[in-house]
Design an enzyme around this catalytic site. Structure first.
Site, PDB file in Angstrom:
ATOM      1  N   LYS A 203       8.807   2.539   7.520  1.00 35.85           N
ATOM      2  CA  LYS A 203      10.161   3.029   7.275  1.00 35.85           C
ATOM      3  C   LYS A 203      10.234   4.530   7.562  1.00 35.85           C
ATOM      4  O   LYS A 203      11.128   5.015   8.223  1.00 35.85           O
ATOM      5  CB  LYS A 203      10.556   2.728   5.822  1.00 35.85           C
ATOM      6  CG  LYS A 203      11.968   3.132   5.506  1.00 35.85           C
ATOM      7  CD  LYS A 203      12.360   2.738   4.094  1.00 35.85           C
ATOM      8  CE  LYS A 203      13.721   3.327   3.759  1.00 35.85           C
ATOM      9  NZ  LYS A 203      14.132   3.101   2.381  1.00 35.85           N
ATOM     10  N   GLU A 209      -1.827   5.915   6.404  1.00 32.50           N
ATOM     11  CA  GLU A 209      -2.615   4.748   6.821  1.00 32.50           C
ATOM     12  C   GLU A 209      -2.081   4.181   8.129  1.00 32.50           C
ATOM     13  O   GLU A 209      -2.823   3.897   9.068  1.00 32.50           O
ATOM     14  CB  GLU A 209      -2.557   3.648   5.737  1.00 32.50           C
ATOM     15  CG  GLU A 209      -3.245   3.990   4.436  1.00 32.50           C
ATOM     16  CD  GLU A 209      -2.345   4.730   3.454  1.00 32.50           C
ATOM     17  OE1 GLU A 209      -1.313   5.305   3.873  1.00 32.50           O
ATOM     18  OE2 GLU A 209      -2.689   4.744   2.256  1.00 32.50           O
ATOM     19  N   GLY A 264      11.554  -0.233   1.044  1.00 29.45           N
ATOM     20  CA  GLY A 264      10.368  -0.782   1.708  1.00 29.45           C
ATOM     21  C   GLY A 264       9.986  -2.165   1.201  1.00 29.45           C
ATOM     22  O   GLY A 264       9.759  -3.092   1.974  1.00 29.45           O
ATOM     23  N   ARG A 265       9.937  -2.326  -0.119  1.00 30.09           N
ATOM     24  CA  ARG A 265       9.482  -3.613  -0.666  1.00 30.09           C
ATOM     25  C   ARG A 265      10.573  -4.681  -0.653  1.00 30.09           C
ATOM     26  O   ARG A 265      10.359  -5.796  -1.124  1.00 30.09           O
ATOM     27  CB  ARG A 265       8.906  -3.412  -2.069  1.00 30.09           C
ATOM     28  CG  ARG A 265       9.816  -2.688  -3.021  1.00 30.09           C
ATOM     29  CD  ARG A 265       9.092  -2.228  -4.276  1.00 30.09           C
ATOM     30  NE  ARG A 265       9.937  -1.390  -5.118  1.00 30.09           N
ATOM     31  CZ  ARG A 265      10.084  -0.085  -4.975  1.00 30.09           C
ATOM     32  NH1 ARG A 265       9.458   0.541  -3.997  1.00 30.09           N
ATOM     33  NH2 ARG A 265      10.863   0.593  -5.782  1.00 30.09           N
ATOM     34  N   GLU A 350       5.850  -1.769  -8.399  1.00 32.13           N
ATOM     35  CA  GLU A 350       6.350  -0.528  -7.794  1.00 32.13           C
ATOM     36  C   GLU A 350       7.823  -0.332  -8.171  1.00 32.13           C
ATOM     37  O   GLU A 350       8.315   0.791  -8.254  1.00 32.13           O
ATOM     38  CB  GLU A 350       6.178  -0.534  -6.266  1.00 32.13           C
ATOM     39  CG  GLU A 350       6.273   0.864  -5.664  1.00 32.13           C
ATOM     40  CD  GLU A 350       5.990   0.919  -4.161  1.00 32.13           C
ATOM     41  OE1 GLU A 350       6.738   0.293  -3.386  1.00 32.13           O
ATOM     42  OE2 GLU A 350       5.035   1.595  -3.753  1.00 32.13           O
ATOM     43  N   HIS A 381     -10.844 -22.991 -11.744  1.00 32.28           N
ATOM     44  CA  HIS A 381     -12.313 -22.982 -11.815  1.00 32.28           C
ATOM     45  C   HIS A 381     -12.840 -21.566 -11.965  1.00 32.28           C
ATOM     46  O   HIS A 381     -13.993 -21.299 -11.670  1.00 32.28           O
ATOM     47  CB  HIS A 381     -12.881 -23.668 -10.567  1.00 32.28           C
ATOM     48  CG  HIS A 381     -12.428 -25.092 -10.496  1.00 32.28           C
ATOM     49  ND1 HIS A 381     -13.112 -26.121 -11.113  1.00 32.28           N
ATOM     50  CD2 HIS A 381     -11.314 -25.645  -9.953  1.00 32.28           C
ATOM     51  CE1 HIS A 381     -12.442 -27.254 -10.921  1.00 32.28           C
ATOM     52  NE2 HIS A 381     -11.343 -26.987 -10.224  1.00 32.28           N
ATOM     53  N   LYS A 503      -0.736  10.962  -3.040  1.00 31.50           N
ATOM     54  CA  LYS A 503      -0.673  11.238  -1.598  1.00 31.50           C
ATOM     55  C   LYS A 503      -0.895  12.731  -1.342  1.00 31.50           C
ATOM     56  O   LYS A 503      -1.614  13.119  -0.432  1.00 31.50           O
ATOM     57  CB  LYS A 503       0.708  10.860  -1.038  1.00 31.50           C
ATOM     58  CG  LYS A 503       0.923   9.374  -0.867  1.00 31.50           C
ATOM     59  CD  LYS A 503       2.253   9.140  -0.153  1.00 31.50           C
ATOM     60  CE  LYS A 503       2.700   7.704  -0.269  1.00 31.50           C
ATOM     61  NZ  LYS A 503       4.040   7.470   0.224  1.00 31.50           N
TER      62      LYS A 503
HETATM   63  O1  F6P Z   1       3.472   4.705  -0.779  1.00 31.82           O
HETATM   64  C1  F6P Z   1       4.374   3.726  -1.165  1.00 31.82           C
HETATM   65  C2  F6P Z   1       5.259   3.317  -0.038  1.00 31.82           C
HETATM   66  O2  F6P Z   1       6.188   4.297   0.202  1.00 31.82           O
HETATM   67  C3  F6P Z   1       5.929   1.978  -0.319  1.00 31.82           C
HETATM   68  O3  F6P Z   1       7.027   2.097  -1.120  1.00 31.82           O
HETATM   69  C4  F6P Z   1       6.211   1.521   1.073  1.00 31.82           C
HETATM   70  O4  F6P Z   1       6.495   0.158   1.135  1.00 31.82           O
HETATM   71  C5  F6P Z   1       4.910   1.891   1.764  1.00 31.82           C
HETATM   72  O5  F6P Z   1       4.519   3.109   1.152  1.00 31.82           O
HETATM   73  C6  F6P Z   1       4.997   2.059   3.243  1.00 31.82           C
HETATM   74  O6  F6P Z   1       5.919   3.029   3.603  1.00 31.82           O
HETATM   75  P1  F6P Z   1       6.420   3.156   5.083  1.00 31.82           P
HETATM   76  O7  F6P Z   1       7.104   1.883   5.460  1.00 31.82           O
HETATM   77  O8  F6P Z   1       7.345   4.323   5.108  1.00 31.82           O
HETATM   78  O9  F6P Z   1       5.211   3.391   5.957  1.00 31.82           O
END
Ligand code: F6P
Length: 540
Positions: A203, A209, A264-265, A350, A381, A503
Site C-alpha cells: 500500500k 521487507e 491493509g488488512r 492489529e 493430537h 520500525k
Molecule cells: O507494519 C504494519 C503494516 O503497515 C500493516 O498494517 C500492513 O498490512 C503491512 O504493514 C504492509 O504494509 P504495506 O502494504 O504498505 O507494505
C-alpha cells in the site's frame, strides 16, 4: 459515558454472577432443553453461512443483554458511518470503505474507480491465465510470485490456498513476505525467470521487507539473463502510492491502484487480490466479492438479535470482558483454510489490540484477545489436551465445510465427526463420578486424571461448501465482528500505530549492525551486546 458505566454493562455483570456457575450440560439435558431447543434458539443464518452459538455459556437473557449493550455502545451508528464513508479512522483521517470494493449499487462510494481497476485487473489476469502474457523469451507465465507483507500477503495467501481447487493448473502461486532471505531464496530455487511474474504489493511502497525482496527479485531476474528493458514483462505493482512504484522501475501501465480508504488488512478485495484473480480467474474473484457483499448486507440490515457479526462480536466480549478469557482459538476443520488463523491474527489483533479510546483517554478494560489456531484434526493430537483439561477457558470457533472440495468423500464424514465430537466433548466434560466408572474399582486417583471439567464454550460456523461466495462471506463476517468489538471498546480498528516504534528503532539497529563502527552507548546493555554479537557473526 464510558463503557463500564453503561447500564447494560452493569446488568451483564450481575447476570454473569448469576449464571457463570451454571453448566452447559444441564442446559442441554433433554428434560431442560425442550422445544424450541437451544440449537433452534441459538442457530442463525446470514450471508450464506449458518452459525450454531448454542454451545456457548449464554441464555436468552444473556443475548438480550449483549444486544442491549451493543445498542448502548452505538454499534449500529459506527457500522452505518463506516458504510457511508465517514472518516471512521480519525487518527489517519481516512474512511474505511472495504465494503465499497464489493458493493453492487451504482451509487455506492467510489464505484467508478473500483470498477475501472477491477476491469484492468481482469484483463491482465486473463492474459496471464490464457498464456497471452509472455516473459522475455516468449514463454507463457507459469509462476506468479506475490511479494508483500501483512495485509499485502496474508489475505491473498489465505484465499489462494483456500480456493486451490479452483485454481488454474497452468500456474503456481508463491508468496514471499519475510525479510529473512530464506523466504525469497527458497522460492527462487523452484522457479524459472523466463516463466515468472512478480507482483509487488505494498500500500505504501516503502515497507522494508517488501522493498528488500522486490530489489533482490529484480537483481535475480537480471542475473538470470532478463534484459533491463524486458523487466516490464515480469513486474507489476499494486499500491496506493503509484509514483513510488514507477520510481522503482515498474512500467506505469503495470501499476494497479488501491486507495487510502482501503486498510491493509481489509484489502484483499482490491488490486491487492491480483494474485487471487490470476489464480482462480476473474469470475471466481467476483464470487468472493459477491459472498462478502451478502454478508455486508446481512450486517447492515439484519436485526441485531439475529445479526451474525453482532452476535459473534458480543459473545466474544462476554468471554473477554466478563469471564476474563485471554485468547480465542480458530479451528477450521479444513486444510484449505490452513492460513485462516494467521490472517485473522492480523485482522483482529492489529485492528483491536489497542488501549486508547477514540477521545484519547485510556481504556480500563481488556480489548483484543490473542487469536491463534490450526486446522483440525491436527490440533486434536497436539494442543487440544489443554483445551479439554487445562484450567484455562479458551473460547473456540469451529469452522466446518459440509461438502468436500475433493473426491476423497469417505474422509469427510470422519473429519466432520471429529469437529462435532470435539464441541460435544468440550461442552459435556466428564464428571468425577463418571470418571470413576471409567477408571474401574479402586482407582480413585486415576479418576481425577480421567475427568474433564466441560462447560467449555464453542461456536460452530457451517459452510455448505468451500466456494468463493462462502469464503467471501466468512472473511467479511470476521471483518465486521472486529468493527462490532471496536465499537463497544470505543477504539479505532483501522489504524496501527503500535507497529511504528519497532520500525523506527529497527532502522537504527540495522545501521549499527552494518556500519563501519558502532556506538554501544546508544543502546541499553542488552541491545548493544546483541548488536555486537551480530556484528561479529556477520564480520562487520
Ligand atoms: O507494519 C504494519 C503494516 O503497515 C500493516 O498494517 C500492513 O498490512 C503491512 O504493514 C504492509 O504494509 P504495506 O502494504 O504498505 O507494505
Amino acid at each position: 459515558m464510558t463503557l463500564n458505566s453503561l447500564p447494560a454493562w452493569s446488568a451483564l455483570q450481575s447476570h454473569y454472577d448469576e449464571i457463570s456457575g451454571e453448566r452447559l450440560r444441564d442446559w442441554f439435558a433433554p428434560q431442560n432443553d425442550t422445544a424450541p431447543t437451544r440449537a433452534e434458539r441459538f442457530t442463525f443464518d446470514g450471508g450464506g453461512l449458518a452459525i450454531d452459538f448454542s454451545k456457548n455459556r449464554i441464555t436468552d437473557a444473556t443475548l438480550k443483554l449483549l444486544v442491549e449493550l451493543a445498542r448502548q455502545a452505538k454499534v449500529t451508528e459506527r457500522r452505518d458511518a463506516m458504510f457511508a464513508g465517514d472518516i471512521v479512522n480519525m487518527t489517519e483521517h481516512r474512511a474505511a470503505l472495504h465494503t465499497a470494493l464489493r458493493a453492487t449499487a451504482d451509487d455506492a462510494p467510489f464505484q467508478q474507480q473500483v470498477r475501472a481497476e477491477k476491469a484492468k485487473m481482469a484483463a491482465f489476469a486473463d492474459k496471464v491465465r490464457d498464456g497471452a502474457w509472455t516473459g522475455y523469451t516468449g514463454k507463457r507465465i507459469r509462476h506468479v510470485v506475490n511479494i508483500g507483507i501483512g495485509g499485502s500477503d496474508l489475505g491473498p495467501k489465505m484465499v489462494v490456498h483456500a480456493l486451490h481447487h479452483l485454481a488454474s493448473p497452468e500456474l503456481q502461486t508463491h508468496f514471499v513476505s519475510n525479510v529473512d532471505g530464506a523466504d525469497l531464496y527458497n522460492v527462487l530455487q523452484t522457479i524459472d525467470a523466463e516463466e515468472t511474474l512478480a507482483i509487488i504489493v505494498s500500500k505504501t511502497f516503502t515497507t522494508l521487507e517488501t522493498m528488500t525482496n522486490a530489489r533482490s527479485m529484480r537483481d535475480w531476474f537480471t542475473r538470470q539473463g532478463c534484459p533491463e528493458d524486458a523487466l516490464s514483462k515480469h513486474f507489476v505493482g499494486v499500491s496506493a502510492n503509484p509514483e513510488e512504484v514507477v520510481k522503482f522501475g515498474i512500467a506505469k501501465e503495470n501499476v494497479f491502484e488501491m486507495w487510502d480508504w482501503v486498510g491493509g488488512r481489509y484489502s484483499l478485495w482490491s488490486a491487492v487480490g491480483l494474485s487471487i484473480m490470476i489464480a482462480v480467474g476473474p469470475k471466481n474473484f467476483e464470487g468472493l466479492l459477491e459472498g462478502a457483499h451478502r454478508m455486508d448486507e446481512h450486517f447492515r440490515t439484519a436485526p441485531l438479535e439475529k445479526n451474525l457479526p453482532v452476535l459473534m462480536g458480543m459473545i466474544g466480549i462476554w468471554y473477554r470482558n466478563f469471564f476474563g478469557s485471554q485468547s480465542d482459538l480458530v479451528a477450521p476443520y479444513s486444510e484449505a483454510l490452513h492460513y485462516l488463523s494467521a490472517y485473522l491474527q492480523q485482522l483482529e489483533m492489529e485492528s483491536n489490540g489497542k488501549s486508547a479510546r477514540l477521545d484519547g483517554t485510556m481504556v480500563d478494560y481488556p480489548t483484543a484477545a490473542v487469536i491463534w489456531g490450526e486446522p483440525g484434526t491436527n490440533g486434536q493430537h497436539a494442543f487440544f489436551q489443554m483445551l479439554h483439561q487445562g484450567p484455562t477457558i479458551i473460547p473456540i470457533d469451529f469452522i466446518a465445510v459440509l461438502t468436500p472440495e475433493h473426491p476423497l468423500v469417505d474422509h469427510h464424514a470422519k473429519l466432520l465427526a471429529n469437529c462435532f465430537a470435539q464441541s460435544e466433548a468440550l461442552m459435556l466434560g466428564r464428571t468425577l463420578e463418571e470418571a470413576k466408572k471409567v477408571a474401574g474399582p479402586g482407582k480413585e486417583a486415576l479418576a481425577t486424571h480421567l475427568s474433564f471439567p466441560g462447560n467449555r464454550p464453542t461456536t460452530t460456523i457451517l459452510l455448505d461448501a468451500l466456494t468463493p461466495q462462502t469464503l467471501g462471506a466468512l472473511i467479511a463476517l470476521y471483518e465486521h465482528k472486529v468493527l462490532v468489538q471496536a465499537s463497544v471498546w470505543d477504539i479505532n480498528p483501522f489504524d496501527q500505530w503500535g507497529v511504528e516504534l519497532g520500525k523506527i528503532l529497527g532502522k537504527v539497529v540495522e545501521a549499527d549492525i552494518t556500519a563501519a563502527s558502532a556506538d554501544p552507548a546508544k543502546h541499553d546493555s542488552s541491545t548493544s551486546t546483541l548488536i555486537a554479537r551480530a556484528r561479529k557473526a556477520l564480520k562487520r
